[in-house]
Design a protein around this motif. Structure first.
Motif, PDB file in Angstrom:
ATOM      1  N   GLU A   2       0.836  -1.186   0.000  1.00  9.08           N
ATOM      2  CA  GLU A   2       0.000   0.000   0.000  1.00  9.08           C
ATOM      3  C   GLU A   2       0.877   1.244   0.000  1.00  9.08           C
ATOM      4  O   GLU A   2       1.994   1.241   0.472  1.00  9.08           O
ATOM      5  CB  GLU A   2      -0.899   0.007   1.232  1.00  9.08           C
ATOM      6  N   GLY A   3       0.363   2.328  -0.513  1.00 10.73           N
ATOM      7  CA  GLY A   3       1.089   3.586  -0.558  1.00 10.73           C
ATOM      8  C   GLY A   3       1.087   4.122  -1.970  1.00 10.73           C
ATOM      9  O   GLY A   3       0.807   3.412  -2.931  1.00 10.73           O
ATOM     10  N   SER A   4       1.381   5.401  -2.109  1.00 14.65           N
ATOM     11  CA  SER A   4       1.452   6.018  -3.425  1.00 14.65           C
ATOM     12  C   SER A   4       2.675   5.487  -4.153  1.00 14.65           C
ATOM     13  O   SER A   4       3.770   5.452  -3.606  1.00 14.65           O
ATOM     14  CB  SER A   4       1.551   7.543  -3.285  1.00 14.65           C
ATOM     15  N   ARG A   5       2.499   5.087  -5.386  1.00 10.21           N
ATOM     16  CA  ARG A   5       3.584   4.518  -6.179  1.00 10.21           C
ATOM     17  C   ARG A   5       4.034   5.544  -7.207  1.00 10.21           C
ATOM     18  O   ARG A   5       3.219   6.243  -7.812  1.00 10.21           O
ATOM     19  CB  ARG A   5       3.091   3.268  -6.881  1.00 10.21           C
ATOM     20  N   PHE A   6       5.344   5.645  -7.399  1.00  7.68           N
ATOM     21  CA  PHE A   6       5.843   6.423  -8.527  1.00  7.68           C
ATOM     22  C   PHE A   6       7.053   5.731  -9.110  1.00  7.68           C
ATOM     23  O   PHE A   6       7.824   5.076  -8.430  1.00  7.68           O
ATOM     24  CB  PHE A   6       6.118   7.888  -8.163  1.00  7.68           C
ATOM     25  N   ASP A   7       7.168   5.838 -10.432  1.00 11.20           N
ATOM     26  CA  ASP A   7       8.205   5.136 -11.175  1.00 11.20           C
ATOM     27  C   ASP A   7       9.208   6.118 -11.769  1.00 11.20           C
ATOM     28  O   ASP A   7       8.819   7.168 -12.285  1.00 11.20           O
ATOM     29  CB  ASP A   7       7.576   4.320 -12.307  1.00 11.20           C
ATOM     30  N   LEU A   8      10.454   5.762 -11.656  1.00 15.77           N
ATOM     31  CA  LEU A   8      11.550   6.460 -12.311  1.00 15.77           C
ATOM     32  C   LEU A   8      12.253   5.431 -13.184  1.00 15.77           C
ATOM     33  O   LEU A   8      12.041   4.233 -13.010  1.00 15.77           O
ATOM     34  CB  LEU A   8      12.528   7.021 -11.271  1.00 15.77           C
ATOM     35  N   PRO A   9      13.099   5.851 -14.114  1.00 13.61           N
ATOM     36  CA  PRO A   9      13.811   4.848 -14.905  1.00 13.61           C
ATOM     37  C   PRO A   9      14.569   3.865 -14.003  1.00 13.61           C
ATOM     38  O   PRO A   9      15.325   4.270 -13.127  1.00 13.61           O
ATOM     39  CB  PRO A   9      14.778   5.677 -15.748  1.00 13.61           C
ATOM     40  N   HIS A  10      14.296   2.590 -14.167  1.00 14.06           N
ATOM     41  CA  HIS A  10      14.959   1.501 -13.449  1.00 14.06           C
ATOM     42  C   HIS A  10      14.641   1.454 -11.959  1.00 14.06           C
ATOM     43  O   HIS A  10      15.318   0.758 -11.201  1.00 14.06           O
ATOM     44  CB  HIS A  10      16.475   1.542 -13.645  1.00 14.06           C
ATOM     45  N   ARG A  11      13.654   2.179 -11.492  1.00 11.87           N
ATOM     46  CA  ARG A  11      13.302   2.193 -10.074  1.00 11.87           C
ATOM     47  C   ARG A  11      11.790   2.384  -9.914  1.00 11.87           C
ATOM     48  O   ARG A  11      11.168   3.115 -10.668  1.00 11.87           O
ATOM     49  CB  ARG A  11      13.975   3.344  -9.314  1.00 11.87           C
ATOM     50  N   THR A  12      11.220   1.740  -8.912  1.00 13.53           N
ATOM     51  CA  THR A  12       9.844   1.975  -8.502  1.00 13.53           C
ATOM     52  C   THR A  12       9.867   2.285  -7.012  1.00 13.53           C
ATOM     53  O   THR A  12      10.522   1.586  -6.244  1.00 13.53           O
ATOM     54  CB  THR A  12       8.957   0.744  -8.763  1.00 13.53           C
TER      55      THR A  12
END
Length: 92
Positions: A2-12
């Motif tokens: 649970e929690g807000s998810r955000f994606d960066l290149p090669h990372r979540t």
């Protein structure tokens, strides 16, 4: 998770909230297996920040000069000052 998810290149990343007393539990699933390790940790007053990368032997800490001096004075720690204006170390 649970929690807000955000994606960066090669990372979540997931944005979670909790007490620092629960730091060890943040990385542990209910069955006791290690799942995640916090990448960034900071208190509500933003007085300091602790950042981990994918290398388990390294962590970055941003804080007031007095707090950094206290860390550098502790003989149990290997503290190296980083200058963002200089080339950063690379591990191959």
């Amino acid at each position: 998770m649970e929690g807000s998810r955000f994606d960066l290149p090669h990372r979540t990343y997931y944005l979670l909230e909790g007490s620092f007393a629960g730091f060890d539990a943040w990385a542990t699933r209910a069955d006791g297996a290690s799942q995640f390790r916090p990448a960034f940790v900071w208190p509500a007053d933003h007085a300091w920040c602790l950042a981990f990368d994918v290398d388990p032997h390294w962590a970055g800490i941003g804080a007031a000069a007095g707090a950094i001096d206290d860390l550098r004075a502790d003989p149990r720690l290997d503290v190296v000052l980083a200058d963002p204006g200089e080339k950063q170390p690379a591990y191959y």
